[in-house]
Motif scaffolding. Structure first.
Motif, PDB file in Angstrom:
ATOM      1  N   LEU A  54       0.822  -1.206   0.000  1.00  0.00           N
ATOM      2  CA  LEU A  54       0.000   0.000   0.000  1.00  0.00           C
ATOM      3  C   LEU A  54       0.858   1.259   0.000  1.00  0.00           C
ATOM      4  N   VAL A  55       1.910   1.290   0.844  1.00  0.00           N
ATOM      5  CA  VAL A  55       2.801   2.456   0.874  1.00  0.00           C
ATOM      6  C   VAL A  55       3.533   2.596  -0.457  1.00  0.00           C
ATOM      7  N   TYR A  56       3.924   1.460  -1.033  1.00  0.00           N
ATOM      8  CA  TYR A  56       4.572   1.484  -2.351  1.00  0.00           C
ATOM      9  C   TYR A  56       3.658   2.125  -3.385  1.00  0.00           C
ATOM     10  N   SER A  57       2.377   1.804  -3.311  1.00  0.00           N
ATOM     11  CA  SER A  57       1.415   2.379  -4.252  1.00  0.00           C
ATOM     12  C   SER A  57       1.362   3.895  -4.115  1.00  0.00           C
ATOM     13  N   TYR A  58       1.316   4.403  -2.873  1.00  0.00           N
ATOM     14  CA  TYR A  58       1.305   5.855  -2.645  1.00  0.00           C
ATOM     15  C   TYR A  58       2.614   6.493  -3.128  1.00  0.00           C
ATOM     16  N   MET A  59       3.734   5.826  -2.863  1.00  0.00           N
ATOM     17  CA  MET A  59       5.043   6.346  -3.269  1.00  0.00           C
ATOM     18  C   MET A  59       5.147   6.439  -4.780  1.00  0.00           C
ATOM     19  N   ALA A  60       4.722   5.373  -5.464  1.00  0.00           N
ATOM     20  CA  ALA A  60       4.774   5.373  -6.926  1.00  0.00           C
ATOM     21  C   ALA A  60       3.873   6.458  -7.494  1.00  0.00           C
ATOM     22  N   SER A  61       2.742   6.694  -6.845  1.00  0.00           N
ATOM     23  CA  SER A  61       1.851   7.772  -7.281  1.00  0.00           C
ATOM     24  C   SER A  61       2.528   9.131  -7.130  1.00  0.00           C
ATOM     25  N   GLY A  62       3.185   9.339  -5.980  1.00  0.00           N
ATOM     26  CA  GLY A  62       3.899  10.592  -5.769  1.00  0.00           C
ATOM     27  C   GLY A  62       4.994  10.819  -6.801  1.00  0.00           C
ATOM     28  N   GLN A  63       5.713   9.755  -7.118  1.00  0.00           N
ATOM     29  CA  GLN A  63       6.770   9.847  -8.129  1.00  0.00           C
ATOM     30  C   GLN A  63       6.204  10.290  -9.468  1.00  0.00           C
ATOM     31  N   THR A  64       5.103   9.678  -9.866  1.00  0.00           N
ATOM     32  CA  THR A  64       4.548   9.997 -11.173  1.00  0.00           C
ATOM     33  C   THR A  64       3.858  11.361 -11.190  1.00  0.00           C
ATOM     34  N   VAL A  65       3.386  11.838 -10.029  1.00  0.00           N
ATOM     35  CA  VAL A  65       2.867  13.208  -9.960  1.00  0.00           C
ATOM     36  C   VAL A  65       3.995  14.198 -10.241  1.00  0.00           C
ATOM     37  N   ILE A  66       5.155  13.963  -9.622  1.00  0.00           N
ATOM     38  CA  ILE A  66       6.322  14.815  -9.873  1.00  0.00           C
ATOM     39  C   ILE A  66       6.710  14.749 -11.348  1.00  0.00           C
ATOM     40  N   GLU A  67       6.732  13.542 -11.886  1.00  0.00           N
ATOM     41  CA  GLU A  67       7.071  13.354 -13.299  1.00  0.00           C
ATOM     42  C   GLU A  67       6.098  14.125 -14.191  1.00  0.00           C
ATOM     43  N   PHE A  68       4.814  14.018 -13.887  1.00  0.00           N
ATOM     44  CA  PHE A  68       3.791  14.698 -14.677  1.00  0.00           C
ATOM     45  C   PHE A  68       3.993  16.210 -14.651  1.00  0.00           C
ATOM     46  N   ILE A  69       4.211  16.759 -13.459  1.00  0.00           N
ATOM     47  CA  ILE A  69       4.383  18.212 -13.323  1.00  0.00           C
ATOM     48  C   ILE A  69       5.624  18.688 -14.074  1.00  0.00           C
ATOM     49  N   LEU A  70       6.732  17.932 -13.932  1.00  0.00           N
ATOM     50  CA  LEU A  70       7.987  18.351 -14.561  1.00  0.00           C
ATOM     51  C   LEU A  70       7.970  18.191 -16.075  1.00  0.00           C
ATOM     52  N   MET A  71       7.066  17.367 -16.597  1.00  0.00           N
ATOM     53  CA  MET A  71       6.962  17.238 -18.049  1.00  0.00           C
ATOM     54  C   MET A  71       6.523  18.546 -18.705  1.00  0.00           C
ATOM     55  N   ILE A  72       5.856  19.408 -17.948  1.00  0.00           N
ATOM     56  CA  ILE A  72       5.386  20.672 -18.519  1.00  0.00           C
ATOM     57  C   ILE A  72       6.563  21.595 -18.871  1.00  0.00           C
ATOM     58  N   PRO A  73       7.491  21.878 -17.922  1.00  0.00           N
ATOM     59  CA  PRO A  73       8.609  22.763 -18.267  1.00  0.00           C
ATOM     60  C   PRO A  73       9.807  22.044 -18.871  1.00  0.00           C
ATOM     61  N   MET A  74       9.838  20.695 -18.849  1.00  0.00           N
ATOM     62  CA  MET A  74      11.055  19.996 -19.248  1.00  0.00           C
ATOM     63  C   MET A  74      11.493  20.274 -20.678  1.00  0.00           C
ATOM     64  N   PRO A  75      10.591  20.338 -21.690  1.00  0.00           N
ATOM     65  CA  PRO A  75      11.071  20.702 -23.035  1.00  0.00           C
ATOM     66  C   PRO A  75      11.795  22.044 -23.050  1.00  0.00           C
ATOM     67  N   TRP A  76      11.266  23.020 -22.313  1.00  0.00           N
ATOM     68  CA  TRP A  76      11.912  24.328 -22.241  1.00  0.00           C
ATOM     69  C   TRP A  76      13.265  24.221 -21.551  1.00  0.00           C
ATOM     70  N   ILE A  77      13.337  23.453 -20.454  1.00  0.00           N
ATOM     71  CA  ILE A  77      14.597  23.280 -19.726  1.00  0.00           C
ATOM     72  C   ILE A  77      15.655  22.624 -20.620  1.00  0.00           C
TER      73      ILE A  77
END
Length: 427
Positions: free
Chosen positions: A258-281
């Motif tokens: 269960l904790v792994y599931s929450y952790m993996a979700s947090g990781q992919t939330v960060i990934e999703f957010i960073l995909m927005i500025p990453m092409p510019w970066i």
């Protein structure tokens, strides 16, 4: 800017395509190891053999898929075949895996490796290059479409963990449903501006074996391949049985899952957010530098996990993957576009970023599986992390810089903002 606005109607199908495909990817790679441990009752070495077979058999698919993709360009024959194969994931694990396992463990490794490598290890380059080329034709950033894949990781982590606790086989049926959606999107949604197809390499009548074989004469192709064999491949090997390692920090397997599931979700939330500025970066720092940073971050994550005294520290280092993946995904697409002949885009991507990578995964999956059983996760992670450091240092001093115009990092002012379609072949 006006062109991008006029063609925005050609963009929205592709993030959903990324979502439906990578939901399958995230579910299989996130929970297959757990399923094989708890349902199929395989040990670390046996699980490692299956992942090795997935990597090894994909070596047969990737060169063929790369060349076919460059020939087919925007024709959907191959991507549709992969999508339809994904529909069979649920039936396979529900009714075929365990009966085949009862006949022979090695036979189930071969059959499972062939089936999943066709859809995942081999098929991923087909899906990725198709969307990348659609981005060049429709004038949208690949990284923004790939946000759909990041969102898929979030949803898969949240849903698949609960599905697994409810009924382990249900995770595979969720993959079948996602594959049905993918098939429908490819058939009815994804549109490409064919009038601008040459921006993505209109090669259906001009690509020949001599042109393809010229790749192997380029020193930079081999440098890129070695980098992938040492950095990205070990990233995958590290993640294969990570959930088993993570559960050792908890009193019960269900609590760890269960904790792994929450952790993996947090990781992919960060990934999703960073995909927005990453092409510019990446446009600012350069795609080569993005790849090098990715290599060092991967090493930090692996070595940090090896030294983590508690699950909280493991979570912290795991969350770094939310930065790693946008770096890698955007950087590699731009780097290949800016360093090689665009007509050979899919072939270079398949051979350097997947074929070479899977050779390493094929070797390291079985080796790491045995090491996990013999010396434990922490000591194995020290070995894997050290290898990533060495290979990234090698790339730092040998990988050539991309052409920023051809990579789409800057506009070609002399051509009115257009981008060169065919980079030099002497990279």
């Amino acid at each position: 800017m006006g062109a991008k606005e006029n063609q925005s109607k050609h963009f929205w199908g592709f993030p959903f395509t990324h979502f439906s495909y990578f939901f399958i990817w995230a579910t299989i790679y996130g929970f297959l190891t757990l399923w094989m441990e708890q349902v199929a009752h395989l040990n670390g070495a046996e699980t490692g053999v299956i992942f090795s077979m997935m990597a090894g058999i994909s070596l047969l698919f990737q060169p063929i898929f790369g060349i076919l993709s460059d020939k087919l360009l925007f024709r959907k024959n191959l991507v549709l075949t992969i999508a339809v194969a994904g529909i069979l994931i649920g039936p396979f694990f529900q009714w075929a895996f365990l009966p085949i396992l009862s006949v022979n463990p090695f036979l189930v490794a071969i059959v499972t490796g062939t089936f999943l490598s066709f859809i995942l290890n081999g098929g991923v380059s087909v899906i990725e290059q198709y969307v990348q080329r659609a981005g060049l034709a429709n004038k949208f950033e690949y990284g923004h479409s790939r946000m759909g894949g990041s969102m898929a990781g979030i949803v898969a982590a949240l849903i698949a963990g609960r599905l697994f606790l409810w009924s382990p086989n249900s995770i595979f049926w969720s993959c079948s449903i996602s594959a049905i959606v993918l098939t429908l999107l490819l058939l009815f949604s994804d549109k490409v501006n064919l009038e601008n197809a040459k921006a993505a390499g209109d090669t259906s009548n001009s690509l020949d074996w001599k042109t393809v074989s010229s790749i192997f004469k380029m020193p930079n192709f081999w440098v890129l391949s070695i980098f992938y064999m040492g950095a990205s491949a070990i990233f995958d090997v590290f993640d294969q049985q990570f959930i088993v390692f993570f559960k050792t920090f908890f009193p019960t397997a269900s609590e760890g899952t269960l904790v792994y599931s929450y952790m993996a979700s947090g990781q992919t939330v960060i990934e999703f957010i960073l995909m927005i500025p990453m092409p510019w970066i990446i446009n600012k720092i350069g795609s080569r530098n993005g790849l090098i940073i990715y290599g060092f971050l991967t090493a930090i994550r692996i070595l940090g996990s090896a030294m983590a005294p508690s699950w909280e520290w493991v979570v912290f280092f795991r969350l770094l993957a939310g930065l790693e993946m946008p770096l890698l995904l955007v950087s590699i697409m731009k780097y290949i576009s800016g360093s090689f002949d665009i007509r050979l885009y899919a072939t270079v991507y398949a051979l350097s970023s997947n074929f070479a990578k899977q050779i390493s995964v094929f070797v390291f999956s079985a080796v790491a599986g045995n090491l996990y059983d013999q010396i434990g996760f922490q000591h194995t992670y020290f070995i894997l992390g050290g290898l990533v450091v060495l290979i990234t240092l090698f790339a730092l001093f040998t990988m050539k810089k991309e052409d920023p115009v051809q990579a789409g990092e800057v506009e070609d002012s002399s051509a009115g903002g257009g981008k060169a379609a065919v980079p030099p072949t002497n990279s």
